[in-house]
Design an enzyme around this catalytic site. Structure first.
Site, PDB file in Angstrom:
ATOM      1  N   GLY A  44      45.944 -10.604  41.521  1.00  0.00           N
ATOM      2  CA  GLY A  44      45.271 -10.697  42.821  1.00  0.00           C
ATOM      3  C   GLY A  44      45.681  -9.572  43.762  1.00  0.00           C
ATOM      4  N   SER A  59      20.978  15.382  36.610  1.00  0.00           N
ATOM      5  CA  SER A  59      21.384  15.807  35.255  1.00  0.00           C
ATOM      6  C   SER A  59      20.531  16.958  34.753  1.00  0.00           C
ATOM      7  CB  SER A  59      21.255  14.623  34.278  1.00  0.00           C
ATOM      8  OG  SER A  59      22.249  13.661  34.556  1.00  0.00           O
ATOM      9  N   GLU A  84      29.695  16.543  38.232  1.00  0.00           N
ATOM     10  CA  GLU A  84      29.861  17.714  37.352  1.00  0.00           C
ATOM     11  C   GLU A  84      29.419  17.397  35.914  1.00  0.00           C
ATOM     12  OE1 GLU A  84      32.823  20.511  38.094  1.00  0.00           O
ATOM     13  OE2 GLU A  84      32.839  20.089  40.236  1.00  0.00           O
ATOM     14  N   GLY A  85      28.394  16.563  35.827  1.00  0.00           N
ATOM     15  CA  GLY A  85      27.830  16.178  34.539  1.00  0.00           C
ATOM     16  C   GLY A  85      28.327  14.800  34.136  1.00  0.00           C
ATOM     17  N   GLU A 118      19.644  18.211  43.439  1.00  0.00           N
ATOM     18  CA  GLU A 118      18.582  17.767  44.365  1.00  0.00           C
ATOM     19  C   GLU A 118      18.281  16.298  44.091  1.00  0.00           C
ATOM     20  OE1 GLU A 118      15.250  20.445  44.118  1.00  0.00           O
ATOM     21  OE2 GLU A 118      16.502  22.169  44.666  1.00  0.00           O
ATOM     22  N   PHE A 144      23.882  15.311  47.819  1.00  0.00           N
ATOM     23  CA  PHE A 144      25.259  15.040  47.351  1.00  0.00           C
ATOM     24  C   PHE A 144      26.104  16.313  47.308  1.00  0.00           C
ATOM     25  CE2 PHE A 144      23.214  11.699  44.291  1.00  0.00           C
ATOM     26  CZ  PHE A 144      23.014  10.824  45.338  1.00  0.00           C
TER      27      PHE A 144
END
Ligand code: CAA
Length: 384
Positions: A340, A132, A363-364, A127, A156
């Protein structure tokens, strides 16, 4: 101890490599620029058994095993990281349903995930104020008779736009911390379950992430996974497995980058000779391949333990932490080797670098992996 894959594992790795070279690598630049996923590719992967690799055949899975899954994931990620993360989350979802779902849930959804009817699955935990720290989530699920009424939002959520089925976490008891969280299964298009804003991302752009809104979303009690209050542990156990997928993916992106840069260095002439003849470049090549091999072994060890049914929380976090950090370092060096040209969109190094960046985050984060590893070491009689 035998470090060699079995004949079957080699066969699955080769199958994924061939598919990636033919179907994914040529499409990957377009998937990135248009940020649109060609759904037939996901269906083709499902047909090859890549969307339910740890699922028994009775539910349509290929039951290839976790080591084969890791090897296949690395091959897919070498060609297209957006596809790899879709594959990772979908496999994780199928496993969550298989481990914690009732027979009704399993038979309703898992064959459709494995067979590609759903394209993919989505894992709705995060959320806006609980990343975390998912135990601090605010979404609620209020029991009303035979139903739960869900309200709140998620942020997300990978593959939300395409997913046929979601596992969704919400609080059934607001005052019980992690123990107040429950997990639910929700089908696409369920009333009150709304896939919202599409986020613009830096990399892995062919893997959409969206906001999800729950507005009086009413779910029958049978959509609860396991028991009320088991949700947090379900999420943690799923993420342990998911971290093997992300670690395997990071190895694949890193390998793609350094293999490209190595071939380039053998053909790029400066000061009258290929730049691969200079020690500065040779050390970048040697360090990158060595570190990626070490990362691959760490991730495979976690996969091996999971396949054997042993605890693998610490090993999965070590593998994900090391592989994602190393792969980012390798992408940095590989881009540097192209000078470059590495910075230009005509070459794939800038895409690899963007795609790789998120592997230390989702995923952490790396910081959370270190926390998990330290807790595992300090809380047990760790023997090296
Ligand atoms: N397996 C089983 N149980 C576990 C566990 C595991 N790996 N980890 C924790 N638990 C259990 C604990 O034993 C504890 O249970 P008891 O109370 O019965 O002892 C309970 O869960 C609570 O554990 P903690 O007290 O350790 O919980 P915490 O709030 O301190 O958090 C944490 C621990 C490791 C930091 C966890 O919150 C975490 O992993 N955070 C990161 C979240 C994350 O990875 N999010 C990713 C989002 S999904 C995503 O990214 C997918 C995508 O899009 C690609």
């Amino acid at each position: 101890m035998d470090f060699r894959p079995t004949e079957e594992q080699k066969m699955i790795q080769q199958m994924a490599r061939d598919f990636a070279a033919k179907e994914l690598k040529p499409r990957a630049p377009e998937i990135d620029t248009t940020a649109k996923y060609p759904l037939p590719v996901l269906k083709a992967m499902a047909d090859l058994g890549m969307m339910g690799m740890n699922i028994p055949a009775e539910y349509g899975g290929s039951q290839a095993g976790v080591v084969s899954y890791s090897l296949a994931m690395t091959e897919i990620a070498k060609a297209c990281a957006s596809t790899a993360v879709t594959m990772s989350v979908t496999n994780m979802m199928a496993e969550v349903l298989h481990t914690f779902g009732s027979e009704e849930i399993c038979s309703a959804h898992i064959p459709k995930i494995c067979g590609g009817e759903y394209s993919c699955g989505a894992f709705a935990l995060t959320e806006s104020t609980a990343g975390s720290d998912p135990a601090s989530m605010k979404s609620t699920a209020k029991r009303e008779g035979d139903h739960y009424v869900l309200n709140g939002s998620k942020t997300f959520i990978t593959s939300a736009e395409y997913a046929g089925v979601f596992v969704l976490w919400a609080k059934t008891d607001k005052d019980a911390g992690a123990k107040g969280i429950s997990a639910f299964v929700v089908g696409k298009g369920h009333p009150g379950f709304i896939v919202g804003r599409h986020e613009e991302k830096m990399g892995q752009r062919g893997s959409p992430v969206n906001e999800i809104l729950m507005e009086n979303c009413c779910l029958p009690r049978s959509n609860l996974l396991s028991q009320e209050g088991d949700g947090f542990k379900i999420a943690m156990m799923a993420l342990d497995g998911g971290r093997i997928g992300i670690g395997s993916m990071a190895v694949g992106i890193g390998l793609a980058a350094i293999e490209y840069a190595t071939a380039y260095a053998q053909n790029r002439i400066q000061f009258g000779q290929p730049i691969s003849s200079f020690q500065a470049i040779q050390w970048m090549i040697a360090d990158s391949f060595t570190e990626l091999e070490a990362a691959r072994l760490l991730v495979l060890r976690a996969a091996f333990l999971k396949e054997k049914g042993e605890r693998f929380t610490r090993e999965a976090s070590m593998g994900k932490l090391f592989a994602s950090e190393i792969a980012n370092r390798v992408c940095y060096k590989a881009l540097q080797m192209l000078g470059g040209y590495g910075y230009m969109k005509d070459y794939p190094l800038e895409r690899y670098s963007r795609d790789c960046r998120v592997t230390t985050i989702y995923e952490g984060t790396s910081e959370i992996q270190r926390l998990v590893i330290a807790r595992e070491i300090l809380g047990s009689n760790y023997v090296s």
